[in-house]
Design a protein around this motif. Structure first.
Motif, mmCIF file in Angstrom:
data_model
loop_
_atom_site.group_PDB
_atom_site.id
_atom_site.type_symbol
_atom_site.label_atom_id
_atom_site.label_comp_id
_atom_site.label_asym_id
_atom_site.label_seq_id
_atom_site.Cartn_x
_atom_site.Cartn_y
_atom_site.Cartn_z
ATOM 1 N N VAL A 191 0.876 -1.174 0.000
ATOM 2 C CA VAL A 191 0.000 0.000 0.000
ATOM 3 C C VAL A 191 0.910 1.219 0.000
ATOM 4 O O VAL A 191 2.083 1.137 0.373
ATOM 5 C CB VAL A 191 -0.953 0.027 1.221
ATOM 6 C CG1 VAL A 191 -1.950 -1.103 1.160
ATOM 7 C CG2 VAL A 191 -0.170 -0.035 2.526
ATOM 8 N N SER A 192 0.375 2.368 -0.404
ATOM 9 C CA SER A 192 1.204 3.566 -0.513
ATOM 10 C C SER A 192 1.512 4.152 0.868
ATOM 11 O O SER A 192 0.880 3.800 1.865
ATOM 12 C CB SER A 192 0.489 4.619 -1.368
ATOM 13 O OG SER A 192 -0.628 5.141 -0.654
ATOM 14 N N GLN A 193 2.481 5.070 0.898
ATOM 15 C CA GLN A 193 2.860 5.702 2.162
ATOM 16 C C GLN A 193 1.689 6.488 2.747
ATOM 17 O O GLN A 193 1.450 6.460 3.958
ATOM 18 C CB GLN A 193 4.064 6.630 1.947
ATOM 19 C CG GLN A 193 4.575 7.303 3.200
ATOM 20 C CD GLN A 193 5.121 6.321 4.223
ATOM 21 O OE1 GLN A 193 5.626 5.275 3.858
ATOM 22 N NE2 GLN A 193 5.001 6.658 5.497
ATOM 23 N N GLY A 194 0.967 7.182 1.882
ATOM 24 C CA GLY A 194 -0.192 7.935 2.352
ATOM 25 C C GLY A 194 -1.266 7.031 2.929
ATOM 26 O O GLY A 194 -1.898 7.349 3.943
ATOM 27 N N GLN A 195 -1.491 5.877 2.283
ATOM 28 C CA GLN A 195 -2.484 4.926 2.780
ATOM 29 C C GLN A 195 -2.058 4.330 4.114
ATOM 30 O O GLN A 195 -2.880 4.103 5.004
ATOM 31 C CB GLN A 195 -2.702 3.823 1.740
ATOM 32 C CG GLN A 195 -3.414 4.321 0.487
ATOM 33 C CD GLN A 195 -3.373 3.312 -0.642
ATOM 34 O OE1 GLN A 195 -2.549 2.399 -0.657
ATOM 35 N NE2 GLN A 195 -4.275 3.463 -1.614
ATOM 36 N N LYS A 196 -0.761 4.093 4.274
ATOM 37 C CA LYS A 196 -0.267 3.602 5.564
ATOM 38 C C LYS A 196 -0.532 4.634 6.659
ATOM 39 O O LYS A 196 -0.917 4.279 7.776
ATOM 40 C CB LYS A 196 1.236 3.296 5.465
ATOM 41 C CG LYS A 196 1.543 2.021 4.690
ATOM 42 C CD LYS A 196 2.970 1.541 4.913
ATOM 43 C CE LYS A 196 3.980 2.413 4.229
ATOM 44 N NZ LYS A 196 5.352 1.846 4.329
ATOM 45 N N GLN A 197 -0.338 5.914 6.330
ATOM 46 C CA GLN A 197 -0.588 6.959 7.316
ATOM 47 C C GLN A 197 -2.054 6.999 7.706
ATOM 48 O O GLN A 197 -2.401 7.151 8.878
ATOM 49 C CB GLN A 197 -0.144 8.305 6.741
ATOM 50 C CG GLN A 197 -0.097 9.436 7.741
ATOM 51 C CD GLN A 197 1.050 9.293 8.722
ATOM 52 O OE1 GLN A 197 0.953 8.536 9.680
ATOM 53 N NE2 GLN A 197 2.129 10.007 8.480
ATOM 54 N N LEU A 198 -2.927 6.827 6.728
ATOM 55 C CA LEU A 198 -4.359 6.813 7.013
ATOM 56 C C LEU A 198 -4.730 5.653 7.932
ATOM 57 O O LEU A 198 -5.571 5.783 8.828
ATOM 58 C CB LEU A 198 -5.147 6.708 5.704
ATOM 59 C CG LEU A 198 -5.164 7.958 4.816
ATOM 60 C CD1 LEU A 198 -5.717 7.626 3.442
ATOM 61 C CD2 LEU A 198 -5.993 9.056 5.464
#
Length: 610
Positions: free
Chosen positions: A503-510
């Motif tokens: 998953v993308s870095q932004g999705q991990k943050q979410l």
């Protein structure tokens, strides 16, 4: 903050000896007391197996004497060979060897069980120890070094103990038993055979003393190499991006070369011991054969006794060689055990339970009272920090890199304790609370996302393990993560890999934000929580945070100053001190350091506009 060191896992040099060989062995023996019943049984079976094995050559000598006397009688016409008596002797011998083999098997089975149980227990204690160690330990030790102690050192300890313990028992028993048998046959021949002992012991001592430092260096640099491989693998993309492959290879080759040389020398010396001991043993064997032949001619001993004695000489030198091998194994055992015990004896976090903390009754008033802190006492990072956050307030902490923003959060969570001053929650010094109970009252969303191998739902549920599927979905919706999870194959049951890079870095943050929402904490800490998402997603997350922060004391660390305009109080830090504090508008009107930071983010680069 001190960063992780690359490359080396410790500060030991290749020529270093074990710090406390005798002390480490004593600790190991004390550790093994938990298995004393099994160890007593192992000793009994090992001694029994060895004794039955030792009796074999003497009985075989009787068969040889009977056969020789029968042949002599047949030649002289005074008798013949008593095959029935020889058969009984051989059957007795076969029974003894079978019994010895059975006892040896049982002893080996028990010893394997003890070594594996010890390995299991030791790894369990190491795993539990990790949870009790202070953050400072992980700042000065690399991940690879710690992993090396859990894997390589524990495995080395288990394998070498499994071999050395039984060999030591059988070797000592064999030496004593064989010596007694040899004396019973011929004290003179025994004295001749014992002449090889000073030579053997001298060689063993010299080789062991010379090889000890190399075994220690081998274990140390195995940790160094593991540490570097683990760290470089974790940052492989950075290494590639900055074209550092040659530097990494060069650093690895330096450590690997030291490991190679220390391992080569230790294994060479270990391997050299056997042929040297065999050569000395063969010299003694030749001397015994010549003397035995002379005594047989003089009718002092029987022919079968010569055969038995020759076998005993072989059996006598063999345990000496095994003892030499055990000595080498003990070096490896001590080197590994020392590192494991060093880890288990590391100073732990001080657990305080003077005052119970009920998370449900927590109001969320937080006060920093003249806080001073430094990772090293002679170098303070936070010089004099004072601030007060009322329940439900949003407190933003801003400042340039290295100002001490994240350090304040770590002090609040009691990852470290203050050097001077105090931090209070609801009027009570946080050092009065148990760390576990204190941290249960906090929720954190960090700049560095951490997800584990498992389903997306399990990663969100990490914030509240008892949460139902519906609660997980609600938290995901509040963090605006529900929509993209539904688009993934498997939805909430999609498995994240070990690096969570599917998953993308932004999705991990979410996902980490959803985890914090599910935890429903009284005090919330957001450390650059939106730094890895795009502007549109950031706006949606800010809305989710507004709902999440209602009624909760929230500390926000942010470099994007546009995200903290609505904070009730902004603390501006510089070089470990608060240089300004107030609301966004108040700080802009003062036209001070905050205004300078804020305006610098929106200034247009003259070179770009040209």
């Amino acid at each position: 903050m001190p960063g992780r060191r690359m490359g080396h896992g410790g500060g030991h040099m290749p020529g270093e000896r074990a710090k406390d060989f005798k002390g480490t062995i004593r600790k190991l023996i004390k550790y093994l007391r938990n298995y004393k019943v099994a160890l007593i049984a192992i000793v009994i079976f090992a001694v029994g197996s060895t004794i039955f094995n030792i009796a074999g050559p003497k009985i075989l000598g009787q068969a040889t004497t009977e056969l020789f006397e029968g042949l002599v009688g047949k030649v002289s016409g005074s008798g013949g060979i008593d095959f029935e008596k020889i058969g009984r002797i051989l059957l007795t011998l076969l029974g003894l060897y079978l019994l010895s083999a059975v006892l040896s098997f049982v002893q080996g089975y028990l010893m394997t069980g003890v070594s594996q149980k010890m390995t299991y227990q030791m790894r369990k204690e190491i795993s539990e120890k990790i949870d009790r160690l202070p953050m400072g330990y992980f700042d000065r030790m690399t991940h690879g070094e710690i992993l090396s102690r859990i894997t390589n050192d524990v495995d080395t300890l288990s394998q070498s103990l499994n071999q050395s313990a039984t060999q030591l028992i059988t070797s000592v028993t064999t030496i004593i038993g064989v010596l007694a048998m040899m004396l019973s046959i011929s004290p003179l021949m025994t004295a001749a055979a014992l002449l090889i002992l000073p030579v053997s012991l001298g060689m063993i001592t010299g080789i062991v003393r010379h090889s000890q430092k190399y075994f220690r260096a081998q274990q140390e640099y195995l940790g160094h190499v593991n540490s570097q491989v683990e760290e470089v693998y974790g940052g492989h993309s950075i290494v590639k991006a900055f074209n550092k492959e040659e530097d990494v290879i060069r650093a690895f080759e330096q450590d690997n070369d030291v490991l190679y040389r220390s391992a080569w020398k230790s294994q060479f010396l270990s391997g050299m011991m056997m042929p040297v001991m065999q050569f000395v043993g063969n010299l003694g064997y030749v001397g015994v054969v010549i003397l035995g032949g002379y005594l047989a001619v003089q009718k002092t001993i029987q022919v079968g006794d010569i055969q038995s004695f020759i076998q005993y000489v072989r059996n006598f030198t063999s345990p000496i060689q095994q003892a030499a091998q055990v000595a080498n194994l003990l070096q490896s055992t001590a080197a590994a055990a020392e590192r494991v015990f060093e880890f288990l004896e590391e100073e732990e976090e001080v657990q305080t339970t003077a005052r119970p903390l009920a998370a449900d009754d927590l109001k969320g008033c937080v006060e920093f009272d003249h806080v001073k802190f430094g990772y090293h006492k002679d170098h303070m990072i936070i010089h004099d920090f004072s601030a007060r956050a009322l329940p439900g307030q949003k407190i933003a902490i801003v400042g340039p890199t290295g100002a001490g923003k994240t350090t304040m959060v770590k002090l609040l969570m009691r990852f470290y304790d203050v050097c001077d001053g105090a931090i209070r929650v609801d009027g009570h010094d946080i050092r009065e609370f148990d760390r576990t109970e204190l941290r249960r009252a906090f929720g954190m969303v960090l700049q560095d996302t951490w997800l584990f191998k498992g389903s997306i739902e399990d990663n969100i549920r990490y914030g509240k393990l008892s949460a139902s599927h519906e609660e997980v979905v609600e938290a995901a919706k509040a963090a605006y993560v529900h929509h993209f999870v539904q688009t993934l194959p498997g939805g909430y049951q999609m498995e994240l890999n070990e690096e969570a890079n599917n998953v993308s870095q932004g999705q991990k943050q979410l996902l980490t934000i959803a985890r914090a929402i599910l935890a429903d904490p009284k005090i919330l800490i957001l450390d650059e929580a939106t730094s890895s998402v795009d502007t549109r997603t950031e706006v949606r997350i800010q809305k989710a945070f507004e709902r999440l922060m209602e009624g909760r004391t929230t500390f926000i660390i942010a470099h994007r100053l546009s995200t903290i305009r609505n904070a009730d109080l902004i603390l501006v830090m510089k070089d470990g001190d608060i240089v300004e504090q107030g609301t966004h508008q108040e700080l802009l009107e003062r036209n001070g350091f905050y205004a300078e930071l804020y305006n610098s983010q929106f200034e247009q680069d003259p070179a770009a506009s040209a």
